[in-house]
Design an enzyme around this catalytic site. Sequence first.
Site, PDB file in Angstrom:
ATOM      1  N   GLU A 166      79.364  44.434  57.181  1.00 25.09           N
ATOM      2  CA  GLU A 166      77.933  44.095  57.336  1.00 25.09           C
ATOM      3  C   GLU A 166      77.606  43.675  58.611  1.00 25.09           C
ATOM      4  O   GLU A 166      76.731  42.930  59.292  1.00 25.09           O
ATOM      5  CB  GLU A 166      77.857  42.636  56.582  1.00 25.09           C
ATOM      6  CG  GLU A 166      78.476  41.341  57.359  1.00 25.09           C
ATOM      7  CD  GLU A 166      79.791  40.958  56.662  1.00 25.09           C
ATOM      8  OE1 GLU A 166      80.426  41.699  56.058  1.00 25.09           O
ATOM      9  OE2 GLU A 166      80.371  39.915  56.819  1.00 25.09           O
ATOM     10  N   GLU A 206      76.018  43.899  51.605  1.00 23.56           N
ATOM     11  CA  GLU A 206      76.233  43.799  53.125  1.00 23.56           C
ATOM     12  C   GLU A 206      74.585  43.519  53.465  1.00 23.56           C
ATOM     13  O   GLU A 206      74.668  42.742  54.466  1.00 23.56           O
ATOM     14  CB  GLU A 206      76.532  45.313  53.418  1.00 23.56           C
ATOM     15  CG  GLU A 206      77.798  45.758  53.008  1.00 23.56           C
ATOM     16  CD  GLU A 206      79.006  44.737  52.865  1.00 23.56           C
ATOM     17  OE1 GLU A 206      78.986  43.888  53.777  1.00 23.56           O
ATOM     18  OE2 GLU A 206      79.934  44.691  52.163  1.00 23.56           O
TER      19      GLU A 206
HETATM   20  N1  B3K Z   1      83.111  41.144  55.172  1.00 18.93           N
HETATM   21  C1  B3K Z   1      83.698  42.380  54.804  1.00 18.93           C
HETATM   22  C2  B3K Z   1      85.066  42.388  54.741  1.00 18.93           C
HETATM   23  C3  B3K Z   1      85.961  42.472  55.772  1.00 18.93           C
HETATM   24  C4  B3K Z   1      87.424  42.558  55.444  1.00 18.93           C
HETATM   25  C5  B3K Z   1      88.101  42.317  56.705  1.00 18.93           C
HETATM   26  N2  B3K Z   1      89.724  42.606  56.426  1.00 18.93           N
HETATM   27  C6  B3K Z   1      83.146  42.984  53.790  1.00 18.93           C
HETATM   28  C7  B3K Z   1      82.224  42.190  53.032  1.00 18.93           C
HETATM   29  O1  B3K Z   1      82.643  41.393  52.216  1.00 18.93           O
HETATM   30  O2  B3K Z   1      81.085  42.321  52.835  1.00 18.93           O
HETATM   31 ZN    ZN Z   2      80.855  40.226  52.169  1.00 16.14          ZN
END
Ligand code: B3K
Ligand code: ZN
Length: 887
Positions: free
Chosen positions: A270, A304
């Site tokens: 995101e 996202e």
């Molecule tokens: N925030 C990211 C995930 C990141 C993972 C890093 N190892 C995707 C999500 O949950 O939207």
């Molecule tokens: Zn997420």
Amino acid sequence: MTEQPEVIYLKDYQVPSFLIDQTELRFELESERTIVNAKLTMRRNPDCQQKPQGLELHGDKALQLYRITLNEQLLNESDYQRLDEGLQIFTVPDAFVLETQVEIHPDQNTALEGLYRSEGFYCTQCEAEGFRRITFYLDRPDVMSVFSTTIEADKSAYPVMLSNGNPVATGDADNGRHWITWEDPHPKPAYLFALVAGDLKMIEDQYTTSGGRDVALRIYAADKDLDKLDYAMQSLINAMRWDEQVYGREYDLDIYMIVAVDFFNMGAMENKGLNVFNTSCVLASPETTTDAGFQRVEGVVAHEYFHNWSGNRVTCRDWFQLSLKEGFTVFRDAEFSADMNSRTVKRVENVALLRTAQFAEDAGPMAHPILPASFIEISNFYTMTIYEKGAEVVRMIHTLLGAEAFRKGSDLYFSRHDGQAVTTEDFVKAMEDASGRDLTHFRNWYNQAGTPVLAVSDEFDAASQTYRLTISQSCPATPGQDTKAPFHIPVAIGLLDSQGEDLLLSDGEAQITTQVTTQVTTQILELHETRQTFEFSGIAERPVPSLLRGFSAPVKLNYPYTRENLTFLMSHDSDGFNRWEAAQKLGVDILQSLIKDYRNDKKLILDKQLAEAFKVVLADESLDKAMVAKVLTLPSEAYLSELAEEIDVDAIHHVRNFVRHQLAVQLETQLLSTYQACTCDDTYSPDAASIARRALRNVCLGYLLATEKQEHLELALAQFHEANNMTDSQAALNIVVHSGYQKAAEVILEQFYLRWSHEPLVVNQWLSVQASNPQAGTLSQVKALMQHDAFNMRNPNKVRSLIAGFSALNPVNFHALDASGYMFLADQVITLNNLNPQIASRLVTPLTRWKRYNTERQEMMKAQLQRIMDSGELSRDVFEVVSKSLA
Ligand code: B3K
Ligand code: ZN
């Protein structure tokens, strides 16, 4: 032996000693290397009690440091030192500008963290701690800074160069190079930074927010994929509108970009204004994408996008708070998908996932609360627990408060904490403050791991027309937590009379007393104690209880239903989720007793009730076809395993196949006519009704092949050849291959590959159909496929399709008694430990569950874990998972 890595504790959290007001980055992308210049405008944090003389920045070992200046003064080697994973500058003033220049090597980055290359594009992945692989920084989410990013590269190879925010200047440079500067006005932590460069093409649309801001929407991909972006665009627009309507949240920049890349460790990311997506979560076309794929695109695009508020505008103080943004955002995207499609179907799918994968995690060596107390490697905590259980906890708050008060709570949370890095406690507090509800006891959900178990019993007193439900709760021990305090659990229930009608219950009060205000058919019982009795008066006959409607809490619930009760609920419960649940419970009950018979060498005889219940469901044309498909699908091997005291892989597989075969033979006529009734030549559309029709048709096809009749094989082959969409052709392929028609399978696998070898995502499906094949000989097939052109150990999607497809989705072969599956997996983990630690550590999961099997398998699984442990220098990721599972 690996050196013992450091454990990080939540209780040790301290505010940062310094802040970074402004971050100016300059990237020079060259063929062999990238030069990163960082200019950081810094000052002491007024909220920090300590006044350290020096400054410590995070920074990976591999950063090649060229120069540092402090307030434009070049530092020499006596002014600073490299730390194991950082940089220390011995003396700094209260406010200063620090400039560093480093060299990095994106083309050698196989871990896919930081800046790396994916099929000719440059891209970044910084969450959680990837930014420190790009430059020296305070790489922690509570340090938020305004970013300006300049990128310079060869103009013909990298015509498109993107970063967060808005483009503000661009120009040509020497030697056929060009540059661009992007500015992001919103302060953000480094984990939300992104950079993309390459020969990307895009589609563009436009959205006007309810407040009147015009937003340019752009989705970038390789030229060949440009025709597969429309569905993602439509999903984005739907998500933007939904977030305005349901949460009052508007977008806050003039441009929103999504970029599709082929090499990606997870689904998507995101980054502020510039999401980077795994192609598997953004590309969609009827010819190449299944219905499940379309729904994944819709859900992930929305997820996202929703992070822009739940994650970016309000972010996490530290990584222990991960579920603050992930649990909440999963809840938001699940509700969005429910509103876009069928609510009940979406709930059934979510719960099925939670009950297999998350419950298993909560019962294993990596079990952790949604607010963990410690970790070794944060990448290991992007788990089903943080995401899915975290979402269930938010859902319970929604249930307890009601939609209106919940919305007040989310409004307060967003306005109170906009621009801040906060904790799950801040979230709960906002919900309390806005609603006036006391959530003190509810907070146990944040700190205790494990799946609570509810035991329900009831009694009916005809003389006083009183019905009593007694609910006891317990929670098994998890690592580091031997005993648990009771949870605050909302249990939604209804009571059915003998006609199958809902009885009217009083709303609100847990204990039904004299004052009845409103009457409802579903009541939320609030369980606080280890054991509580709820009394209902004015009940004329013994009711059948419908318990935990809509799966109102992430718990296991046991009530001594008879099979008659369950078939009754299957056709009468007004709660759609619980109609499905009754079918699952009936299936589980029948399968479990047959598994027992099988293990005692008894002849297997299928109880008639299941086929009869299925027959009723197949005949009822008023039912949603998607729900019929779900009801007809027997509890999965994974769910049966999760429920088993000791998992007998072979018994589960054999018995489930036996039941499928019996049902197929007994219901052949009905299955065939439903199959035909669901056939349709219309152009493909991923709407709920069409998806439902295909789902039911393919469930029927699966059963029909279980009859082992040649004519049904012909039907499947015809479907394979004639399908105008990937859902139907892949379903036919899967069914034929997994049903053991080896000759036919070989032919169509070959045809499928020849037709789709130019589409990597379809080839991934082709790999996973083969890897998950329960027939004998699959492991050697998987090994052969690892040498195939279609496979690449450096591409996580390939690894997941082939290796995890085998180890996680093919229990009979993975658990072969010669340990071949275990050895194979350990070999792959050892290789991947060096290439891509995050992927390696995810892959280990099936081995970590060794305690659930018999001693023979336990020993073999442990031996392979030990072999990984002894294999040399382990990444923190793999070390944490393997050492915790051997402990
Ligand atoms: N925030 C990211 C995930 C990141 C993972 C890093 N190892 C995707 C999500 O949950 O939207
Ligand atoms: Zn997420």
